[in-house]
Write a protein that holds these residues in place. Structure first.
Motif, PDB file in Angstrom:
ATOM      1  N   GLN A 102       0.822  -1.228   0.000  1.00 40.73           N
ATOM      2  CA  GLN A 102       0.000   0.000   0.000  1.00 40.73           C
ATOM      3  C   GLN A 102       0.851   1.270   0.000  1.00 40.73           C
ATOM      4  O   GLN A 102       0.314   2.364  -0.181  1.00 40.73           O
ATOM      5  CB  GLN A 102      -0.925  -0.004   1.229  1.00 40.73           C
ATOM      6  CG  GLN A 102      -2.059  -1.006   1.127  1.00 40.73           C
ATOM      7  CD  GLN A 102      -2.854  -1.066   2.428  1.00 40.73           C
ATOM      8  OE1 GLN A 102      -2.417  -1.650   3.415  1.00 40.73           O
ATOM      9  NE2 GLN A 102      -4.017  -0.453   2.424  1.00 40.73           N
ATOM     10  N   ALA A 103       2.153   1.119   0.226  1.00 39.22           N
ATOM     11  CA  ALA A 103       3.013   2.308   0.329  1.00 39.22           C
ATOM     12  C   ALA A 103       3.195   2.959  -1.040  1.00 39.22           C
ATOM     13  O   ALA A 103       3.342   2.268  -2.054  1.00 39.22           O
ATOM     14  CB  ALA A 103       4.367   1.917   0.896  1.00 39.22           C
ATOM     15  N   ALA A 104       3.171   4.293  -1.045  1.00 40.71           N
ATOM     16  CA  ALA A 104       3.446   5.007  -2.293  1.00 40.71           C
ATOM     17  C   ALA A 104       4.952   5.053  -2.539  1.00 40.71           C
ATOM     18  O   ALA A 104       5.411   5.236  -3.664  1.00 40.71           O
ATOM     19  CB  ALA A 104       2.895   6.426  -2.205  1.00 40.71           C
ATOM     20  N   GLY A 105       5.708   4.889  -1.482  1.00 37.28           N
ATOM     21  CA  GLY A 105       7.176   4.921  -1.627  1.00 37.28           C
ATOM     22  C   GLY A 105       7.837   4.811  -0.266  1.00 37.28           C
ATOM     23  O   GLY A 105       7.161   4.604   0.746  1.00 37.28           O
ATOM     24  N   HIS A 106       9.124   4.916  -0.289  1.00 34.69           N
ATOM     25  CA  HIS A 106       9.866   4.904   0.982  1.00 34.69           C
ATOM     26  C   HIS A 106      11.149   5.694   0.831  1.00 34.69           C
ATOM     27  O   HIS A 106      11.681   5.847  -0.261  1.00 34.69           O
ATOM     28  CB  HIS A 106      10.170   3.462   1.427  1.00 34.69           C
ATOM     29  CG  HIS A 106      11.111   2.719   0.521  1.00 34.69           C
ATOM     30  ND1 HIS A 106      10.677   1.931  -0.520  1.00 34.69           N
ATOM     31  CD2 HIS A 106      12.463   2.663   0.495  1.00 34.69           C
ATOM     32  CE1 HIS A 106      11.707   1.417  -1.137  1.00 34.69           C
ATOM     33  NE2 HIS A 106      12.818   1.839  -0.550  1.00 34.69           N
ATOM     34  N   TYR A 107      11.626   6.189   1.955  1.00 38.59           N
ATOM     35  CA  TYR A 107      12.937   6.824   1.996  1.00 38.59           C
ATOM     36  C   TYR A 107      13.884   5.875   2.709  1.00 38.59           C
ATOM     37  O   TYR A 107      13.482   5.121   3.602  1.00 38.59           O
ATOM     38  CB  TYR A 107      12.866   8.161   2.739  1.00 38.59           C
ATOM     39  CG  TYR A 107      11.949   9.161   2.072  1.00 38.59           C
ATOM     40  CD1 TYR A 107      12.145   9.518   0.740  1.00 38.59           C
ATOM     41  CD2 TYR A 107      10.894   9.760   2.766  1.00 38.59           C
ATOM     42  CE1 TYR A 107      11.294  10.426   0.113  1.00 38.59           C
ATOM     43  CE2 TYR A 107      10.039  10.669   2.155  1.00 38.59           C
ATOM     44  CZ  TYR A 107      10.241  10.990   0.823  1.00 38.59           C
ATOM     45  OH  TYR A 107       9.409  11.879   0.203  1.00 38.59           O
ATOM     46  N   LEU A 108      15.142   5.934   2.305  1.00 40.13           N
ATOM     47  CA  LEU A 108      16.147   5.049   2.903  1.00 40.13           C
ATOM     48  C   LEU A 108      17.077   5.839   3.807  1.00 40.13           C
ATOM     49  O   LEU A 108      17.511   6.943   3.451  1.00 40.13           O
ATOM     50  CB  LEU A 108      17.000   4.402   1.803  1.00 40.13           C
ATOM     51  CG  LEU A 108      16.383   3.265   1.000  1.00 40.13           C
ATOM     52  CD1 LEU A 108      17.300   2.894  -0.162  1.00 40.13           C
ATOM     53  CD2 LEU A 108      16.145   2.056   1.882  1.00 40.13           C
ATOM     54  N   THR A 109      17.397   5.263   4.966  1.00 37.17           N
ATOM     55  CA  THR A 109      18.390   5.922   5.831  1.00 37.17           C
ATOM     56  C   THR A 109      19.772   5.724   5.203  1.00 37.17           C
ATOM     57  O   THR A 109      19.955   4.837   4.362  1.00 37.17           O
ATOM     58  CB  THR A 109      18.376   5.344   7.259  1.00 37.17           C
ATOM     59  OG1 THR A 109      18.774   3.968   7.195  1.00 37.17           O
ATOM     60  CG2 THR A 109      16.994   5.434   7.882  1.00 37.17           C
ATOM     61  N   SER A 110      20.720   6.554   5.647  1.00 32.80           N
ATOM     62  CA  SER A 110      22.014   6.552   4.958  1.00 32.80           C
ATOM     63  C   SER A 110      22.814   5.284   5.204  1.00 32.80           C
ATOM     64  O   SER A 110      23.627   4.885   4.379  1.00 32.80           O
ATOM     65  CB  SER A 110      22.824   7.765   5.398  1.00 32.80           C
ATOM     66  OG  SER A 110      23.157   7.641   6.759  1.00 32.80           O
ATOM     67  N   GLY A 111      22.634   4.663   6.361  1.00 27.55           N
ATOM     68  CA  GLY A 111      23.447   3.483   6.672  1.00 27.55           C
ATOM     69  C   GLY A 111      24.909   3.834   6.836  1.00 27.55           C
ATOM     70  O   GLY A 111      25.791   3.019   6.578  1.00 27.55           O
ATOM     71  N   THR A 112      25.155   5.095   7.259  1.00 24.83           N
ATOM     72  CA  THR A 112      26.533   5.598   7.318  1.00 24.83           C
ATOM     73  C   THR A 112      27.452   4.706   8.137  1.00 24.83           C
ATOM     74  O   THR A 112      28.540   4.371   7.699  1.00 24.83           O
ATOM     75  CB  THR A 112      26.549   7.006   7.944  1.00 24.83           C
ATOM     76  OG1 THR A 112      25.467   7.734   7.423  1.00 24.83           O
ATOM     77  CG2 THR A 112      27.841   7.717   7.649  1.00 24.83           C
ATOM     78  N   THR A 113      27.005   4.346   9.335  1.00 24.65           N
ATOM     79  CA  THR A 113      27.929   3.618  10.214  1.00 24.65           C
ATOM     80  C   THR A 113      27.905   2.119   9.988  1.00 24.65           C
ATOM     81  O   THR A 113      28.939   1.482   9.918  1.00 24.65           O
ATOM     82  CB  THR A 113      27.597   3.892  11.699  1.00 24.65           C
ATOM     83  OG1 THR A 113      26.348   4.514  11.773  1.00 24.65           O
ATOM     84  CG2 THR A 113      28.632   4.718  12.354  1.00 24.65           C
ATOM     85  N   SER A 114      26.715   1.571   9.869  1.00 22.07           N
ATOM     86  CA  SER A 114      26.657   0.112   9.835  1.00 22.07           C
ATOM     87  C   SER A 114      26.561  -0.457   8.432  1.00 22.07           C
ATOM     88  O   SER A 114      26.806  -1.629   8.229  1.00 22.07           O
ATOM     89  CB  SER A 114      25.453  -0.362  10.638  1.00 22.07           C
ATOM     90  OG  SER A 114      24.272   0.055  10.004  1.00 22.07           O
ATOM     91  N   GLY A 115      26.202   0.395   7.470  1.00 24.29           N
ATOM     92  CA  GLY A 115      25.998  -0.124   6.120  1.00 24.29           C
ATOM     93  C   GLY A 115      24.597  -0.715   5.946  1.00 24.29           C
ATOM     94  O   GLY A 115      24.202  -1.061   4.848  1.00 24.29           O
ATOM     95  N   ILE A 116      23.846  -0.805   7.054  1.00 21.66           N
ATOM     96  CA  ILE A 116      22.485  -1.345   6.970  1.00 21.66           C
ATOM     97  C   ILE A 116      21.519  -0.163   6.868  1.00 21.66           C
ATOM     98  O   ILE A 116      21.592   0.763   7.671  1.00 21.66           O
ATOM     99  CB  ILE A 116      22.144  -2.194   8.215  1.00 21.66           C
ATOM    100  CG1 ILE A 116      23.173  -3.317   8.371  1.00 21.66           C
ATOM    101  CG2 ILE A 116      20.730  -2.744   8.137  1.00 21.66           C
ATOM    102  CD1 ILE A 116      23.214  -3.919   9.756  1.00 21.66           C
ATOM    103  N   GLN A 117      20.639  -0.202   5.879  1.00 24.80           N
ATOM    104  CA  GLN A 117      19.738   0.933   5.678  1.00 24.80           C
ATOM    105  C   GLN A 117      18.337   0.627   6.200  1.00 24.80           C
ATOM    106  O   GLN A 117      17.815  -0.468   5.999  1.00 24.80           O
ATOM    107  CB  GLN A 117      19.668   1.266   4.188  1.00 24.80           C
ATOM    108  CG  GLN A 117      20.979   1.844   3.662  1.00 24.80           C
ATOM    109  CD  GLN A 117      20.863   2.262   2.213  1.00 24.80           C
ATOM    110  OE1 GLN A 117      20.709   1.446   1.330  1.00 24.80           O
ATOM    111  NE2 GLN A 117      20.922   3.559   1.986  1.00 24.80           N
TER     112      GLN A 117
END
Lengths: 367, 364
Positions: free
Chosen positions: B94-109
């Motif tokens: 149902q989502a129109a979209g999503h934003y991703l976190t940067s994952g700066t430290t862990s590489g996991i977004q």
């Protein structure tokens, strides 16, 4: 200075700092004999495989210490002094004080063989023929890249340790108390500190709950002992781990964060290893034995010690060895390895030296 | 009985799905400046909805039995949870979209899903206005990618909302993963010679890079502004904020009170802003920040150091209350941000999640 003379001088230091892991000169003598095959290997050529050989210590070792656990720094400098090298120690601020105390208690002749620096010393680094680095994997990679291939490089990166519990039939409180000791020492920040206790998935949930409760009780009993100062960032990390666990539906046993040594026990069913944040926070992981290899995948090659709760089946031992484990011991002993242990699976002083072989039969050699 | 309850829950869910009701919600948020007394009832309304419809929040709130007597007691989900679990009140389809976190430290977004971007758009625009950032009186230069290039960046999305509503031209200067410094400087110089006000917005790191690659200083027309965001987490070159602002001020030829700092995160919809180097961060009326003592979970006193906890009424589709690891000092009016959490140095020689990710990235 001959090896035995250095050992005599280091005897008192070993007794003053038992946390280094050597009881005294006997342990140092035994270490040299075990790793270098002869007590005089660093002093003279000795017979070796039909020829002669001699161990040559680095002229100068450049030690890069990690920011917290000072014991690793003591050990590194002591081993450098044992082989007879000059030691330049790049010492981060948090370990400066204990290291200065350690150096101040060395006999004068050995004290002259140690120089401290508080930031990267390019000149000393270039002059050194052996580089020993403790730290995170980024730090190890960084210094490895700086080290020319003709120099010896010894890196001790961060590692993780685990406790194998297996199937639980009865709650063994004595072993739980010993596990709590392993978890609590050094505030669970060391590479020998267990991060997870592995329980076979088919263990009934009522037994797991009793096990976790008993573990929580043992940790609680240790919570008044002298601890580290926990700063706000670290408290935040503990809180985050707890809240994530609750939101993911895992069962959490916890003490108040206002305590000197807060502790947390989290039971979960997980598909793969995940480290905790330290500070007496332990995962009790229910793992399907047949999927253990997958579970260990994220830490393949990065496991130091497996503490064995009671017994461990041979197939699980093989599986751990294939995953890169370098030490098995009983619970309660995880933080106190033998004086002759192989740190990261390697000989500790042999790693520092190079060997010179003499294969000329008709001429004897004097060192 | 059960059927009636299910029906009521479905009705509640559909309330926040209905575009007309979402617009009504936006209107409620934007009127909170005039009607601040409505804040608490809106918090409880949204909380009641989310704790029933967001599975992870439901699980978390079930562990907290206490009756809530104030909006300050709303349970917070850890920011980190966005990396471990779907934090969304609907199905992902149902989502129109999503934003991703940067994952700066862990590489996991982590992912922040939304039903539509309209609420984010409305509060991004009004939030800048509330903070008196002159986004409608300047040519805007964004030192980021455009949403076309990076559709999952919440920062790019926010800047594009600003650009759309701006009567003056706007530009995004990171293209094909490259910071196009020369064309940016050329365009900027044209604006400067024409005496046009400019607003330059980007991450702190992008400004550091600009000053390094193009050391010749500039002289922005009066009325221009700089907006920096994101700190320099994970970058190998970090500088002190005071020194950074001095450099920005002398490089762009503007006073430090024309430099704004944005503090936001992908997991939120609202932002806090500060002005100048010693500025306190202030939030818009539809959001609150509590500085929490992690030991007691209680709000810190003015002058005390604690963790930033957000209550964001614009986070309609996920969870309104988020606990960060960022450290701040509570001030009389807002909070003074000391640092983003991942600046905390790792201690000891035990392996961290960041290192596992680093090892996987570099060796596998």
């Amino acid at each position: 200075m001959q090896t035995l003379e250095r050992i005599e001088m280091l005897d008192a230091i070993c007794k003053l700092f038992p946390e280094i892991g050597f009881r005294g000169k006997e342990d140092l003598i035994r270490l040299v004999e075990l790793e270098l095959k002869s007590l005089t290997a660093l002093d003279d050529f000795f017979d070796y495989g039909g020829a002669k050989t001699k161990a040559i210590a680095p002229r100068q070792i450049y030690h890069v210490l990690a920011a917290n656990l000072y014991v690793a720094g003591f050990q590194s400098v002591l081993l450098g002094l044992l082989v007879g090298s000059f030691n330049v120690v790049q010492c981060p601020q948090p370990v400066t004080e204990p290291l200065l105390r350690f150096i101040s208690l060395l006999p004068k002749k050995l004290k002259n063989q140690v120089k401290l620096c508080f930031e990267f010393n390019q000149e000393a680094f270039e002059q050194s023929d052996c580089i020993v680095v403790f730290g995170g994997n980024r730090t190890i990679e960084h210094f490895k890249a700086l080290t020319p291939s003709d120099k010896r490089f010894v890196g001790h990166g961060h590692k993780v340790s685990l406790i194998w519990v297996g199937t639980i039939e009865n709650i063994n409180r004595e072993k739980i108390t010993l596990s709590a000791k392993d978890i609590s020492l050094f505030n669970q920040l060391g590479c020998l500190s267990p991060q997870s206790m592995l329980i076979e998935e088919n263990t009934p949930s009522t037994i797991i709950l009793s096990f976790c409760e008993a573990l929580a009780e043992s940790l609680s009993k240790r919570s008044s002992e002298k601890g580290f100062d926990i700063n706000i960032e670290e408290l935040a990390a503990i809180k985050q781990l707890r809240d994530c666990a609750k939101a993911l539906g895992w069962t959490v046993w916890e003490s108040s964060l206002t305590e000197i040594n807060p502790w947390t026990v989290i039971h979960r069913r997980s598909n793969s290893f995940e480290p905790t944040c330290g500070y007496r926070t332990i995962y009790v992981d229910s793992v399907d034995k047949t999927k253990l290899k997958e579970w260990l995948k994220p830490i393949q090659g990065m496991i130091s010690t497996v503490g064995v709760f009671e017994t461990i089946p041979d197939d699980i031992v093989r599986l751990f060895i294939n995953a890169g484990v370098t030490r098995f011991c009983s619970v309660g002993e995880m933080q106190q390895p033998s004086a002759f242990w192989h740190h990261d699976g390697r000989n500790r002083i042999e790693d520092l030296v190079r060997w010179v072989d003499w294969e000329i039969q008709n001429q004897d050699v004097k060192s | 009985m059960i059927k009636r309850k299910e029906k009521a829950m479905e009705g509640q869910r559909s309330f926040f799905q209905d575009p007309a009701n979402r617009q009504w919600w936006i209107d409620q948020l934007l009127s909170l400046r005039e009607n601040p007394q409505n804040f608490e009832s809106l918090v409880f309304r949204l909380y009641d909805f989310q704790r029933k419809h967001c599975p992870a929040y439901k699980t978390l709130t079930e562990t907290i039995a206490n009756r809530l007597s104030s909006w300050k007691e709303i349970p917070a989900i850890p920011q980190e949870l966005f990396k471990k679990e779907t934090i969304f009140c609907y199905t992902i389809e149902q989502a129109a979209g999503h934003y991703l976190t940067s994952g700066t430290t862990s590489g996991i977004q982590g992912r922040h899903y939304f039903l539509d971007p309209l609420i984010y758009k409305a509060v991004s625009l009004q939030g800048a206005n509330e903070a008196a950032i002159p986004i409608h009186r300047a040519c805007l230069h964004f030192l980021t990618e455009s949403p076309n290039e990076n559709p999952h960046s919440s920062l790019s999305a926010m800047f594009s909302f600003w650009a759309e509503s701006n009567p003056f031209p706007s530009y995004f200067w990171i293209q094909n993963k490259t910071f196009c410094i020369d064309p940016f400087i050329q365009k900027l110089n044209l604006d400067i010679s024409a005496g046009r006000n400019v607003g330059i917005c980007g991450t702190a790191f992008s400004f550091v890079l600009l000053m390094e690659k193009h050391p010749k200083s500039l002289s922005l027309p009066q009325g221009s502004f700089i907006l920096e965001t994101g700190g320099m987490k994970g970058k190998h070159k970090e500088i002190d904020k005071k020194e950074f602002y001095q450099k920005l001020s002398s490089y762009f030829g503007i006073t430090q009170d024309c430099i704004f700092s944005e503090y936001g995160m992908t997991e939120l919809s609202s932002q806090a802003y500060s002005k100048g180097t010693d500025g306190t961060f202030l939030v818009p009326p539809w959001a609150k920040v509590l500085v929490i003592d992690p030991r007691t979970e209680k709000e810190c006193q003015v002058g005390q150091k604690g963790l930033v906890r957000w209550i964001d009424l614009a986070n309609v589709d996920s969870v309104l209350c988020i606990q960060t690891l960022d450290i701040a000092i509570k001030t009389q009016e807002g909070f003074y941000l000391i640092g983003r959490s991942n600046h905390a140095p790792p201690r000891g020689c035990s392996l961290s999640i960041e290192e596992i990710a680093f090892f996987e990235n570099t060796h596998r």
